[in-house]
Design a protein around this motif. Structure first.
Motif, PDB file in Angstrom:
ATOM      1  N   ARG A 113       1.495  10.217   0.949  1.00 53.41           N
ATOM      2  CA  ARG A 113       0.064  10.545   0.938  1.00 53.41           C
ATOM      3  C   ARG A 113      -0.776   9.301   0.706  1.00 53.41           C
ATOM      4  O   ARG A 113      -0.285   8.249   0.306  1.00 53.41           O
ATOM      5  CB  ARG A 113      -0.244  11.573  -0.136  1.00 53.41           C
ATOM      6  CG  ARG A 113      -0.078  11.032  -1.546  1.00 53.41           C
ATOM      7  CD  ARG A 113      -0.400  12.067  -2.578  1.00 53.41           C
ATOM      8  NE  ARG A 113      -0.252  11.493  -3.920  1.00 53.41           N
ATOM      9  CZ  ARG A 113      -0.289  12.190  -5.018  1.00 53.41           C
ATOM     10  NH1 ARG A 113      -0.430  13.494  -4.965  1.00 53.41           N
ATOM     11  NH2 ARG A 113      -0.159  11.600  -6.175  1.00 53.41           N
ATOM     12  N   PRO A 126      -5.377  12.000  -3.942  1.00 55.11           N
ATOM     13  CA  PRO A 126      -4.154  12.591  -4.474  1.00 55.11           C
ATOM     14  C   PRO A 126      -4.038  14.104  -4.310  1.00 55.11           C
ATOM     15  O   PRO A 126      -2.946  14.645  -4.329  1.00 55.11           O
ATOM     16  CB  PRO A 126      -4.155  12.196  -5.950  1.00 55.11           C
ATOM     17  CG  PRO A 126      -5.564  11.867  -6.259  1.00 55.11           C
ATOM     18  CD  PRO A 126      -6.175  11.372  -4.990  1.00 55.11           C
ATOM     19  N   HIS A 127      -5.160  14.780  -4.131  1.00 56.20           N
ATOM     20  CA  HIS A 127      -5.113  16.235  -3.949  1.00 56.20           C
ATOM     21  C   HIS A 127      -5.236  16.615  -2.477  1.00 56.20           C
ATOM     22  O   HIS A 127      -5.292  17.795  -2.144  1.00 56.20           O
ATOM     23  CB  HIS A 127      -6.191  16.913  -4.780  1.00 56.20           C
ATOM     24  CG  HIS A 127      -6.034  16.657  -6.247  1.00 56.20           C
ATOM     25  ND1 HIS A 127      -4.986  17.153  -6.977  1.00 56.20           N
ATOM     26  CD2 HIS A 127      -6.754  15.913  -7.108  1.00 56.20           C
ATOM     27  CE1 HIS A 127      -5.076  16.735  -8.228  1.00 56.20           C
ATOM     28  NE2 HIS A 127      -6.144  15.973  -8.336  1.00 56.20           N
ATOM     29  N   GLY A 128      -5.281  15.605  -1.623  1.00 62.46           N
ATOM     30  CA  GLY A 128      -5.383  15.835  -0.185  1.00 62.46           C
ATOM     31  C   GLY A 128      -4.018  16.134   0.413  1.00 62.46           C
ATOM     32  O   GLY A 128      -3.020  16.271  -0.293  1.00 62.46           O
TER      33      GLY A 128
END
Length: 60
Positions: A29, A34-36
């Motif tokens: 990623r 980080p939340h993608g």
């Protein structure tokens, strides 16, 4: 793990999760998101890619 080319100031960066490699999948990623979403590669494909990068098979 973050790329060794990662800038300490939040610059361009890729990170991967080696703990998942035993399951046959390596998630990758953008560390700035980080939340993608993450891309998932088969372990053998990821190893081949990393080897090619180390061997200079891609232009800078």
């Amino acid at each position: 793990m973050k790329s060794s080319y990662s800038e300490g100031n939040g610059g361009t960066c890729v990170e991967w999760a080696p703990a998942f490699a035993a399951s046959g999948v390596v998630p990758v990623r953008d560390s700035k998101a980080p939340h993608g979403p993450a891309l998932a590669f088969e372990t053998a494909a990821w190893s081949s890619f990393v080897s090619a990068v180390k061997d200079g098979e891609f232009p800078a």
